[in-house]
Design a protein around this motif. Structure first.
Motif, PDB file in Angstrom:
ATOM      1  N   LYS B  75       0.827  -1.210   0.000  1.00 55.67           N
ATOM      2  CA  LYS B  75       0.000   0.000   0.000  1.00 55.67           C
ATOM      3  C   LYS B  75       0.866   1.266   0.000  1.00 55.67           C
ATOM      4  O   LYS B  75       0.670   2.169  -0.826  1.00 55.67           O
ATOM      5  N   THR B  76       1.820   1.313   0.944  1.00 54.10           N
ATOM      6  CA  THR B  76       2.690   2.489   1.003  1.00 54.10           C
ATOM      7  C   THR B  76       3.500   2.611  -0.284  1.00 54.10           C
ATOM      8  O   THR B  76       3.744   3.722  -0.780  1.00 54.10           O
ATOM      9  N   THR B  77       3.872   1.464  -0.845  1.00 55.04           N
ATOM     10  CA  THR B  77       4.624   1.495  -2.105  1.00 55.04           C
ATOM     11  C   THR B  77       3.794   2.156  -3.206  1.00 55.04           C
ATOM     12  O   THR B  77       4.328   2.904  -4.023  1.00 55.04           O
ATOM     13  N   PHE B 117       2.698  10.838   5.567  1.00 57.01           N
ATOM     14  CA  PHE B 117       3.574   9.675   5.630  1.00 57.01           C
ATOM     15  C   PHE B 117       3.196   8.759   6.789  1.00 57.01           C
ATOM     16  O   PHE B 117       2.765   9.217   7.838  1.00 57.01           O
ATOM     17  N   GLN B 118       3.382   7.444   6.550  1.00 58.96           N
ATOM     18  CA  GLN B 118       3.082   6.464   7.594  1.00 58.96           C
ATOM     19  C   GLN B 118       3.972   6.700   8.817  1.00 58.96           C
ATOM     20  O   GLN B 118       3.485   6.760   9.941  1.00 58.96           O
ATOM     21  N   ASN B 119       5.291   6.844   8.564  1.00 61.32           N
ATOM     22  CA  ASN B 119       6.202   7.256   9.637  1.00 61.32           C
ATOM     23  C   ASN B 119       6.343   8.762   9.488  1.00 61.32           C
ATOM     24  O   ASN B 119       6.963   9.251   8.570  1.00 61.32           O
ATOM     25  N   LEU B 208      -3.473   9.931   2.165  1.00 57.83           N
ATOM     26  CA  LEU B 208      -3.241   9.838   3.609  1.00 57.83           C
ATOM     27  C   LEU B 208      -2.797   8.415   3.946  1.00 57.83           C
ATOM     28  O   LEU B 208      -3.541   7.460   3.726  1.00 57.83           O
ATOM     29  N   ASP B 209      -1.583   8.286   4.466  1.00 60.06           N
ATOM     30  CA  ASP B 209      -1.057   6.959   4.795  1.00 60.06           C
ATOM     31  C   ASP B 209      -1.263   6.685   6.287  1.00 60.06           C
ATOM     32  O   ASP B 209      -0.551   7.220   7.119  1.00 60.06           O
ATOM     33  N   GLU B 210      -2.241   5.866   6.600  1.00 60.92           N
ATOM     34  CA  GLU B 210      -2.604   5.503   7.976  1.00 60.92           C
ATOM     35  C   GLU B 210      -2.763   6.732   8.874  1.00 60.92           C
ATOM     36  O   GLU B 210      -2.069   6.883   9.873  1.00 60.92           O
ATOM     37  N   PRO B 211      -3.724   7.621   8.511  1.00 59.29           N
ATOM     38  CA  PRO B 211      -3.885   8.860   9.285  1.00 59.29           C
ATOM     39  C   PRO B 211      -4.326   8.612  10.723  1.00 59.29           C
ATOM     40  O   PRO B 211      -4.068   9.444  11.590  1.00 59.29           O
TER      41      PRO B 211
END
Ligand SMILES: Nc1ncnc2c1ncn2[C@@H]1O[C@H](COP(=O)(O)OP(=O)(O)OP(=O)(O)O)[C@@H](O)[C@H]1O
Ligand SMILES: [Mg+2]
Lengths: 362, 297
Positions: B75-77, B117-119, B208-211
């Motif tokens: 997903k992040t990729t 970003f997730q991180n 939005l990555d894992e908001p």
């Protein structure tokens, strides 16, 4: 506006520091309390302060390691000397004009060289700048060692063999290979040095607290995030590097015009490292710190001249202490304690202000 | 909690999803306009690993779209491909009808793709307001020379920056933090600041990555309201990666499920919840629990 914003306060205190230091030195000189050797150091101190502040733009604010700052200093120095000699030959006598024009020329040429060095490097990801600037510093030194430049009525002459191959009639030699630039007009003054320090500090601080400066710091703090908000990373890394190179060039002119002769090997790797030491000691991104560190560490050997035998030993010990002490646990605890106290006081001050809501910035 | 189920109900009543040519779906209201995002056969390899493969999706102009899948699904990729952190090995990405082949991350953002970003990746040493000002970089102009010489253009830009930054911060009720250092904010506020910074770039598509990662239930509930609010305010498309099924099922109109880098299902939340492949690969018991939780509330 009741309370000045934090950045404005720190900016004003930086300018105040420079002006107060200038006044103190003037008063001491008036009272004849400054030794001759120290008086001779005043212009170099200003030059080193400019160099440290400008290198901080690259190392502290842009977050790149540059190991060739002295190279840009020498580009500026030799450009300035040549321009001044040509102007003098053309009949310009006003020292102020000579100094200003050669400083501007030195800054311009050093800035352009900075751009040329920076363009290929900044496109690459990673820390190639350190390697390239290191090489640049050595290359420029060796190139200048082989430059013979002179001026006569026909104009500028250039050769890379020896001074006699310049083919001049009744000309003056300006740059004489490894013997460096000779017969320089000593037109640098302490006042000029302080003005250049003020200009350098203003350029760096103004840039830092602006749209461009924020972009530079964004790239430093998090490159991927900076790109994700549409910032052209190459452009802003290059901007910081070129502006710093130009400022180093102007500082080089100031430095060169303080002596009758300068040689290319004065601006070697050791000088670059010395400037870097000032920046590291003064604190990354801390302009005031760079000023204090550069001034203090240039003056220190002079002050210690009285105890001549131990001079360099004490200098070395001080340098080690300044590096080591901030990393000691006990020292950090002490600083934390003081900081907590100050924060408490600040918080008490800020609480009512925050309650009033949206306070103006700058 | 009642609010959460309301989202789902409101969405079911107002959104009708229809199939579009690239075998995807989008809300009926977005038909006839260039989609905010269209991916065709998108893929990337890391060595031998096909981290993402044959990824096709169409996201409508004002759609809220969910991208879900187990850990390591890619997903992040996908986000990194869309924002050109990675250059795709194959396939096409069209943003607002424009091919982004060969563009830099900064250029893609200027075209209208912003992300979180997730991180978390904030500019930690700078203040909250400065972070948003950096987000506004391309919205307010002033050049190096006017910055250094403090020409009138600089002062005008600084006023604009200040006003706009506070306006954006106000959307998430964060103006009170303006002078804090970004790194010193509580975790939830850092996530919100990342969204504000992304919004400040004026995107057409917000990723939005894992908001909701690391947020407590009340913060998550507030976040759901805010996501819907910004979509309605700015009329933009939002694509989100999230493990919180309650959030995804309630606010997303279309959902795309990824497993081992491949899309295994696309559809409305209802269709996804009933898809046996999805249940097997990913949702399992969790989905049914989530549904029950929603009904009980
Ligand atoms: N730069 C890279 N180099 C090599 N492999 C990578 C790289 N980035 C991601 N991968 C691999 O690609 C796969 C997908 O990773 P990705 O981060 O996209 O997963 P994800 O779906 O976001 O998972 P999570 O839910 O844990 O965030 C993983 O197997 C990961 O190890
Ligand atoms: Mg992920």
């Amino acid at each position: 506006m009741k309370k000045l914003s934090k950045t404005l306060r720190s900016t004003l205190s930086t300018y105040a520091l420079i002006i107060i230091a200038f006044i103190v030195v003037q008063v001491l000189m008036g009272a004849d309390l400054i030794s001759n050797s120290l008086q001779g150091q005043l212009v170099p101190i200003c030059a080193y302060v400019c160099l440290a502040v400008s290198l901080n733009l690259v190392v502290g604010i842009s977050g790149e390691l540059s190991l060739g700052h002295a190279g840009f200093m020498s580009v500026g120095a030799f450009t300035g000397v040549i321009v001044a000699a040509c102007l003098a030959r053309a009949g310009v006598e006003a020292e102020l004009v000579l100094f200003v024009v050669s400083a501007v020329a030195g800054a311009l040429v050093a800035g352009i060289v900075g751009l040329l060095v920076g363009i290929p490097v900044m496109r690459l990801r990673g820390d190639y700048l350190a390697i390239v600037t290191l090489a640049f510093g050595e290359i420029i030194k060796n190139l200048l060692n082989n430059f013979y430049i002179g001026v006569d009525n026909a104009g500028l002459h250039f050769s890379m063999q020896n001074s006699s191959s310049l083919g001049m009639e009744q000309g003056t030699i300006i740059v004489n290979g490894p013997q460096g630039a000779v017969g320089i007009d000593k037109i640098s003054t302490f006042v000029g040095g302080v003005v250049l320090v003020l200009i350098t500090v203003a350029v760096v601080l103004n840039l830092m607290h602006s749209r461009s400066g924020r972009a530079i710091m964004a790239v430093r703090d998090n490159r991927i995030a900076a790109e994700s908000v549409g910032i052209n990373v190459t452009k802003y890394r290059l901007m910081a590097f070129a502006v710093a190179s130009a400022l180093a060039g102007a500082a080089g002119v100031l430095y060169a015009m303080n002596y009758s002769t300068i040689i290319p090997s004065q601006f070697d790797f050791n000088t670059s490292i010395l400037i870097l030491v000032y920046v590291v000691l003064g604190g990354m991104g801390n302009i005031r710190g760079s000023i204090i560190a550069a001034a203090f560490l240039t003056v220190l050997p002079e002050l210690l001249r009285a105890i001549n035998d131990y001079r360099m030993l004490i200098y070395a010990v001080v340098l080690i202490l300044v590096m080591v002490v901030p990393n000691l646990k006990a020292y950090q605890r002490l600083v934390d304690m003081v900081r907590v106290r100050i924060l408490k006081r600040d918080a008490a001050e800020q609480a009512p202000a925050a309650a009033e809501g949206g306070e103006g910035h700058e | 909690m009642s609010k959460l189920t309301d989202f789902g109900k409101a969405r079911r009543e107002t959104t009708k999803m229809v199939p579009v040519p690239s075998h995807s779906i989008m809300p009926e209201r977005d038909l006839g306009q260039a989609p905010a995002l269209e991916c065709l056969h998108l893929g990337i390899d890391f060595g031998g690993l096909k981290a993402v493969d044959d990824f096709n999706i169409t996201v409508g102009k004002t759609e809220i779209c969910g991208l879900i899948g187990p850990n390591g699904a890619g997903k992040t990729t996908v986000f990194n491909l869309l924002t050109k952190v990675y250059q795709p090995t194959r396939g096409t990405i069209m943003v607002d009808g424009q091919d982004t082949a060969g563009m830099s991350p900064a250029r893609v953002n200027q075209l209208g793709v912003a992300r979180t970003f997730q991180n978390i990746r904030l500019f930690d040493t700078l203040t909250v307001e400065e972070n948003v000002r950096i987000g506004l970089h391309n919205q307010v102009k002033s050049g190096m020379v006017s910055d250094i010489l403090r020409l009138p253009r600089f002062w005008k830009a600084e006023r604009d920056f200040h006003e706009k930054a506070l306006w954006y911060l106000d959307i998430f009720d964060m103006a009170k933090y303006a002078d804090w250092t970004a790194g010193s904010l509580p975790y939830g506020a850092q996530r919100r600041l990342e969204i504000v910074r992304a919004l400040a770039t004026g995107p057409k598509l917000l990723l939005l990555d894992e908001p909701a990662a690391g947020m407590n239930p009340s913060e998550t509930a507030e976040l759901m309201e805010n996501i819907v609010k910004i979509r309605n305010m700015f009329n933009i498309a939002i694509m989100l990666i999230e493990h919180d099924m309650n959030l995804v099922m309630n606010i997303c109109e279309g959902i795309c499920v990824l497993n081992f880098g491949k899309i295994i299902a696309k559809g409305t939340p209802e269709e996804i919840q009933q898809n046996p492949q999805v249940i097997e690969a990913y949702l399992g018991a969790g989905a049914h629990q989530g549904e029950k939780g929603g009904e009980a509330a």
